[in-house]
Each structure stands twice: as structure tokens, then as C-alpha cells.
Design a protein around this motif. Structure first.
Motif: not given
Length: 270
Positions: A73-80
Motif C-alpha cells: 500500500p501507498i500512504l499519502f500526506e499533504r501539507y498546505m
């Protein structure tokens, strides 16, 4: 900009300053960790894959095609952000807890003797952008196992356990990309020999340095003074860099401040 390479890197330095145009991505494999970093107009995005079982012996790294397909699985994180800048620093960092090492065989230091042990502990990877004091992300390259360190189940602390990679001879300690070296110096001025079985290394209280000469990452030294079997040892964290590291560059401060002296590095000494 970094050029795309399709071979395994032998250089230990996998970190540094990176420049991104809008919507540009870079991808790497750090050991068994797949990692992608993407800059968009108003956010930084990371994608990564960590296998269920990671092997500490896998210390190579590789720059990948930006669109490389990662295993699932691929994990995602976003920093705005209001607007992202073009520059980001990927940096190594020491673990966020103490690391417990256990030699394959107990180590003994006779009464009146001095001895040095060079050990290495696993590194974290963090991302820092301008005008931000704290990292956007901060996680281990190879996640260590959890362990408990203390005299009982009620008194102690949660730590990490790592395979021992230590030596009394620095030349015999194999350079590794995702581990940092800590010299521990023992001064046994008591009238009995010391026995070292499990050592709780407070890496979160140590700064991190890089030696261009050797390519290795180093922490400051730890000194252990045992004056009497009736009293616990005095344990001091040195502020200066290890002399054997040669000329070094300061990379990261300690995660937590220390007064210089610490306690609770050993479950038993005699």
C-alpha cells in the motif's frame, strides 16, 4: 537540480537541499522505503511505501524516476501553504526515543580500566522548508521495534530496540547510510568490574553532525563514570564533537534538551 540515476548509490549522503519547480516530483528508494515528494502551488505532498518487514542490513539507496510505480500500500500526506517555495531540505534526524542496544555477548570492563564502545543507531528522515522551525514530516527510514527498558513493568520507559552494530575499534564499524555513530566512553574507577548487557542510549538528547572526511553521521560523545558500586554511574553528554570524527558540519540539534548529566542508561552494571 538532481539528475536521474538508475543505479544504486554508494555515497552515504542521501540528504541535502533540493529545488522544485511547480508540480515537480522526486522519488527515491531509501533501503526498503519508497519515498516521493511533490511540490504543488499550495501544498507539499509526500507518498511512501514501507514494507511490513524491513531489514536493517539494507542500507543502500537509489534515485528513481519521478513517476516510478511504488508497491502497495501507498500512504499519502499533504501539507498546505498559502504558497509553496521552491526549496526544501531533506535531513537525517536521530530517533525520537531512546534506543536500547544489547551486545550478542556481555561486555566486561575490569576495575580501574577505561574503555570505549562505538555504536550506531537508526536514523529518521525529516523535511524542512524556509520559515518553518519544525519539520513538515519526520519518520524513520527503517522503523525499529518497540521495547521496554526499566527495572519493572511499572517503572521504566518505552524505547526502540535495534540490532547491535558496535565495536571497540571504529575501523571495524561498517559505514551505513541510515545510521549514526555514538562513541560511549567508560571510566570504571570502582573496585569491581562492570558488566554491560543492555544499554539505553538517549539519542533524543544528542545533536547530530556529519563528517565530510569519512562520510559518516555522528552524535556527540557519552561518558560514563563509575566511582563506586554503592552509587549509580554519572553519565555525561559532551557538547563538543567527537575528536575522531575529524572536521564536521552541524546537522540537527538534540530533540530534547539535557542538563548535561542523565541517568538510567543501564539495568545492571555488576
Amino acid at each position: 537540480m538532481l539528475d536521474k540515476l538508475d543505479h544504486v548509490e554508494t555515497d552515504l549522503k542521501w540528504w541535502g537541499e533540493f529545488h522544485f519547480s511547480l508540480h515537480q516530483a522526486y522519488s527515491w528508494r531509501f533501503g526498503s522505503l519508497y519515498f516521493r515528494l511533490i511540490r504543488n502551488e499550495k501544498e507539499w505532498r509526500i507518498e511512501y511505501h514501507r514494507p511490513q518487514n524491513q531489514h536493517e542490513s539494507q542500507q543502500d539507496w537509489q534515485k528513481l524516476d519521478p513517476d516510478e510505480l511504488f508497491p502497495a500500500p501507498i500512504l499519502f500526506e499533504r501539507y498546505m501553504f498559502n504558497r509553496t517555495g521552491e526549496k526544501i531540505f531533506l535531513l537525517p534526524r536521530l530517533a525520537d526515543r531512546s534506543v536500547v542496544i544489547k551486545p550478542v555477548q556481555p561486555i566486561y570492563i575490569p576495575a580501574g580500566q577505561r574503555a570505549s564502545l562505538f555504536i550506531s543507531t537508526p536514523l529518521w528522515i525529516c523535511g524542512i522548508v524556509d520559515n518553518q522551525k519544525k519539520p513538515l514530516f519526520d519518520f524513520p527510514v527503517i522503523r525499529p521495534k518497540d521495547t521496554w527498558f526499566g527495572m519493572s513493568k511499572m517503572e521504566g520507559q518505552l524505547c526502540y530496540a535495534t540490532p547491535v552494530d558496535g565495536s571497540t575499534d571504529l575501523k571495524l564499524l561498517k559505514p551505513r547510510a541510515f545510521r549514526a555513530i555514538t562513541p560511549i566512553h567508560f571510566y570504571n574507577d570502582s573496585n569491581q568490574q562492570m558488566r554491560l548487557e543492555r544499554i539505553n542510549v538517549p539519542v533524543h538528547s544528542l545533536p547530530l553532525f556529519h563528517s565530510e572526511e569519512t562520510g559518516r553521521l555522528w552524535t556527540s560523545e557519552i561518558k560514563v563514570y563509575q566511582d563506586s558500586i554503592d552509587r549509580p554511574p554519572r553519565i555525561r553528554i559532551e557538547t563538543r564533537t567527537p575528536p575522531m570524527a575529524g572536521e564536521v558540519t552541524y546537522i540537527q540539534p538534540a530533540r530534547t534538551e539535557s542538563a548535561g548529566f542523565i541517568t538510567n542508561m543501564f539495568e545492571s552494571l555488576f
